[in-house]
Enzyme design. Structure first.
Site, PDB file in Angstrom:
ATOM      1  CB  SER A 209      44.345  49.379  36.336  1.00 57.15           C
ATOM      2  OG  SER A 209      43.302  50.059  35.705  1.00 57.15           O
TER       3      SER A 209
ATOM      4  CG  ASP B 246      43.146  36.805  26.757  1.00 57.19           C
ATOM      5  OD1 ASP B 246      43.622  35.971  27.551  1.00 57.19           O
ATOM      6  OD2 ASP B 246      42.180  37.543  27.029  1.00 57.19           O
TER       7      ASP B 246
ATOM      8  CE  LYS C 204      41.532  50.300  39.693  1.00 59.84           C
ATOM      9  NZ  LYS C 204      41.124  50.632  38.325  1.00 59.84           N
TER      10      LYS C 204
END
Length: 553
Positions: A294, A305, A319
């Site tokens: 999460s 990224d 998740k």
């Protein structure tokens, strides 16, 4: 309104959520189905309550129905009854009223396994290793660990007494404490892992997590840290906004961190970094494993990224779902999944598809054929639908059967307690280690202890014998099987030597915690944790660090 009627009302509110997801062709059809099913349930419960052979507990029966209904959606949509609200608040805020002691059941006994620095338990004489037998004169030896923990909690400034059995004491000891507001730190430890690399352990994402990480980075830089390791292993996540705040420590203001998309437009949002960062250039390694979920994955995914740091470890949990809470009648709450989240590159890392279930109710992972490819800022390829794939893979060594047995039977724990009371002090946890002579003492202590265990080979051999007897081959191979069994017995006798390094690491970790609490437990692993050692190597090799973050690799 009767008690059972109250519970039916709670069920009704929860049932509404289940039925709303049905894709009926018109609102009229949908609302008819809602009313019909609520009526069926109310009638059914009334008949069961009136006719069932034994007394029906409305609390238990209704909660079972609610839990089963919500479990058919996903594991994170939960009903929280009034009795569990305090535990839920502790999970969300990291705060509770207590004495700052962590207990666990060790070899059938409720033991103190950790103390939080600066709180009543530590200041008033409780020790790791103490067996708790009474709380406020209530015998807890037959209670669960959870029930015992609840008894220790209460309103701040209220008194509580613990009666404990302590190693070396002839009779039980009663200690008195005053409960206080305990804040579980999101950052239980930060410090220097080498002379130029700082290390931060982030265990939760409750309120103020971002501030705690920010302060840790500033403090480490003041100590001379030129590079940072952020350890998210085993961190199950928490508040989404704190994940945004943590990435903001290392990323400039105004960057997208995470987007959420759900069925309702109000659940669609993009969260950006809002503050000035601490350091956007300091080399960074983020550690993850299968227990990182999460919010941990939001941080790791965002760092990846933007090619802001190197992700090291094992594939994360996967998740990619967002939950919010909603109040229900009678002080209950609903935690409900409302959206999926997406990292800056556009990927959702949700690994399990709860939309489609197998006949047995289970769900499968997103198949590779359905995964999509995305690009980082530098053009590196990353995939959705399966957690965060680390840039550098490491794998922690699996526990050997003997190490698992020694841990699960509390023998590592008990010997650490014995060692603590026989040694007034030890060196700093980073450098502490048991000598060969001390390990031999441990082996002698084990001689009259039961740490029997079965290996996978023994289990396979047992199955072979059963199959051979069933198929009438046993007499033909009996001598060979006996020879293998004798070899295994001999090998197992040597397991304490064969797996010495692993057992030593566990012992040193447990012993260090007796003297330096959680800080000691963490620092004692610096010289044996393969993922931390790999992170140090990557951070100290500038060319390798830059190559990992390059699309050309």
């Amino acid at each position: 309104m009767s008690f059972s009627s109250k519970k039916i009302k709670i069920w009704g509110l929860s049932s509404l959520l289940l039925v709303v997801v049905f894709a009926f062709t018109s609102p009229a059809d949908r609302y008819f189905e809602i009313a019909k099913n609520l009526d069926i349930f109310a009638t059914l419960f009334k008949e069961v309550n009136a006719l069932y052979v034994d007394e029906v507990n409305p609390n238990k029966v209704i909660k079972t129905g609610i839990d089963a209904m919500l479990a058919s959606l996903d594991p994170y949509t939960n009903y929280i009854p009034e009795d569990d609200i305090e535990d839920f608040r502790t999970q969300s805020t990291g705060q509770y009223g207590g004495i700052g002691a962590v207990t666990s059941r060790v070899d059938g006994k409720i033991r103190v396994v950790m103390l939080m620095e600066g709180y009543s338990a530590e200041k008033n004489g409780l020790k790791i290793g103490d067996e708790v037998i009474k709380i406020d004169n209530i015998d807890v030896r037959g209670m669960s660990r959870e029930a015992t923990s609840d008894l220790m909690k209460g309103q701040a400034n209220s008194p509580v007494s613990l009666t404990v059995i302590r190693y070396g004491s002839a009779s039980p000891i009663t200690l008195n404490f005053k409960r206080e507001k305990v804040k579980i730190s999101n950052v239980p430890y930060y410090g220097m892992v080498t002379n130029n690399i700082g290390y931060i352990k982030l265990s939760d994402f409750t309120m103020q997590a971002g501030k705690e990480v920010k302060n840790a980075v500033i403090a480490l830089k003041d100590k001379g840290a030129e590079k940072v390791i952020l350890d998210l292993r085993g961190n199950p996540g928490g508040l989404l906004l704190e994940a945004v705040n943590i990435t903001n420590v290392f990323l400039p203001k105004g960057l997208d961190v995470v987007s959420t998309k759900g069925k309702l437009a109000e659940n669609n949002a993009t969260y950006k970094t809002l503050n000035s960062p601490v350091d956007i250039g300091i080399p960074l390694a983020v550690l993850v494993n299968s227990g990182s979920a999460s919010a941990s994955e939001i941080v790791a995914g965002t760092v990846q990224d933007y090619d802001r740091g190197v992700i090291i470890g094992e594939k994360s949990f996967g998740k990619g779902l967002v939950q919010i809470t909603r109040p229900l009648s009678y002080n209950a709450q609903l935690k409900v999944t409302t959206a999926k989240y997406y990292t800056p590159s556009g990927r959702c890392i949700q690994a399990l598809d709860y939309t489609f279930r197998r006949g047995d109710g289970s769900v499968g992972k997103i198949p590779d054929s359905l995964k999509s490819e995305f690009k980082t800022s530098n053009g590196r390829k990353v995939l959705d639908g399966g957690g965060i794939d680390p840039d550098v893979n490491t794998k922690q060594e699996a526990l050997s059967p003997i190490a698992y047995s020694l841990l699960s039977k509390g023998l590592i724990f008990d010997y650490a307690t014995k060692y603590h009371y026989e040694h007034p002090s030890i060196p700093e946890a980073k450098v502490f280690g048991l000598s060969n002579a001390e390990y031999e003492e441990f082996k002698k202590w084990l001689k009259d202890k039961d740490y029997s265990y079965d290996t996978e080979v023994e289990a396979t051999l047992k199955k072979l014998k059963e199959t051979a007897k069933k198929e009438k081959y046993f007499k033909d191979i009996e001598a060979h099987i006996k020879g293998v069994e004798e070899t295994l017995i001999s090998s197992k006798e040597n397991d304490l030597n064969a797996f010495k390094d692993q057992v030593l690491t566990l012992l040193e970790d447990e012993i260090a915690s007796r003297y330096y609490l959680e800080r000691g437990s963490i620092e004692s692993t610096f010289d044996s944790d393969k993922t931390i050692l790999e992170a140090i190597e990557v951070l100290n090799n500038k060319d390798r660090y830059n190559q990992i973050l390059s699309a050309a690799r």
